[in-house]
Design an enzyme around this catalytic site. Sequence first.
Site, PDB file in Angstrom:
ATOM      1  N   GLY A  31      33.644  32.139  19.852  1.00 58.22           N
ATOM      2  CA  GLY A  31      32.743  33.237  19.519  1.00 58.22           C
ATOM      3  C   GLY A  31      31.812  33.594  20.669  1.00 58.22           C
ATOM      4  N   ALA A  32      30.731  34.366  20.323  1.00 58.97           N
ATOM      5  CA  ALA A  32      29.837  34.939  21.345  1.00 58.97           C
ATOM      6  C   ALA A  32      30.714  35.670  22.369  1.00 58.97           C
ATOM      7  CB  ALA A  32      28.965  33.868  21.996  1.00 58.97           C
ATOM      8  N   HIS A  37      36.935  37.507  26.755  1.00 62.41           N
ATOM      9  CA  HIS A  37      37.700  37.349  25.506  1.00 62.41           C
ATOM     10  C   HIS A  37      38.451  38.641  25.178  1.00 62.41           C
ATOM     11  CE1 HIS A  37      34.305  34.390  24.690  1.00 62.41           C
ATOM     12  NE2 HIS A  37      35.378  33.635  24.592  1.00 62.41           N
ATOM     13  N   GLY A 147      42.078  31.627  28.874  1.00 58.69           N
ATOM     14  CA  GLY A 147      41.559  32.168  30.137  1.00 58.69           C
ATOM     15  C   GLY A 147      41.653  31.151  31.273  1.00 58.69           C
ATOM     16  N   SER A 185      31.189  34.266  30.801  1.00 53.22           N
ATOM     17  CA  SER A 185      31.138  33.065  29.967  1.00 53.22           C
ATOM     18  C   SER A 185      30.144  33.340  28.849  1.00 53.22           C
ATOM     19  CB  SER A 185      30.645  31.884  30.811  1.00 53.22           C
ATOM     20  OG  SER A 185      30.197  30.840  29.970  1.00 53.22           O
ATOM     21  N   SER A 186      30.431  32.774  27.673  1.00 49.21           N
ATOM     22  CA  SER A 186      29.475  32.948  26.567  1.00 49.21           C
ATOM     23  C   SER A 186      28.122  32.356  26.944  1.00 49.21           C
ATOM     24  CB  SER A 186      29.996  32.246  25.312  1.00 49.21           C
ATOM     25  OG  SER A 186      31.250  32.770  24.971  1.00 49.21           O
ATOM     26  N   ARG A 187      28.146  31.347  27.812  1.00 47.01           N
ATOM     27  CA  ARG A 187      26.888  30.691  28.186  1.00 47.01           C
ATOM     28  C   ARG A 187      26.018  31.569  29.093  1.00 47.01           C
ATOM     29  NH1 ARG A 187      27.395  24.932  27.316  1.00 47.01           N
ATOM     30  NH2 ARG A 187      29.540  24.427  26.829  1.00 47.01           N
TER      31      ARG A 187
END
Length: 286
Positions: A31-32, A37, A147, A185-187
């Site tokens: 997610g996020a 994505h 990825g 990146s989600s981060r």
Amino acid sequence: MRTVNDPLEFFACTEEFRSAGDRVGLVPTMGALHQGHFGLVEAAKRLCDRVCVSIFVNPLQFNNPADFDRYPRDFDADAAALEAMGVAAIFVPGVEDIHPAPINMRVATSGIVDRQEGAHRPGHFDGVATVVSKLFISVGKSKVFFGEKDYQQTRVIADLIREFHFPVEMVVVPTVREADGLALSSRNRLLTRAARDAAPAMYAAFQAGRANAVQGSATAPVLASMRRLIEDRAAQTGAALAIDYLEAASGEDLRSLERFEAETRFFVAASYDGVRLIDNVAVFEK
Ligand code: PAF
């Protein structure tokens, strides 16, 4: 778009797609979601008739519980974006749906997991291999999309598919980057201003390293100047930097290399103001 929480229901859903003659694709995520994505979803749409996305923040792969707690979550925005992209189904299990207590089983990995991420995050790849196995069982025969930013993960999953005979075919999709080179990146959404300004230096260092690398020559001086570039940039912005590793390693078995070979990749993991990011590139053009 269907939303499914239960693993067996998800299998029934993909079986229904297959029995209609459709090719099923799965994009596993935590997610996020971001453009990286969405690139996986686009790749899946090109190769499959029905694209499914799983959203599950897997506690088994976080060696640090605080990291799990603060991992970004944005389900409503994720679901809206996936629906707009024409995704057929999202698989959104709860922790108990995927890992019913007590947890007595998990996949034990070895080999390339001793290096890089595995060396710095004990148990991480056991957690990844366990959850990915469960996702593969739930999705059934399909193409699965991952990825290249998580290069070591793609190698572990290739072994998982080969050794456990999962009826899935993996497609690895190139890393998507911001205009300044920072890998998506989600981060990234957790980065402070100073950290966001400093982090693109990892890719700048890769570019500088690529320019200086010659097959057969020593990797150490190239890596030393790449490290300086990353450190100088963090010092300029005031971001607190901790480099876990910056390596030239084999793209095949991830062994650290003293001399550049044709298949060498640069790998980095670094925390900026406490947010840990990873990236990698091939050193030489194919
Ligand atoms: O790459 C990720 O987002 C995760 O490691 C994955 C593959 C979804 C497993 O939790």
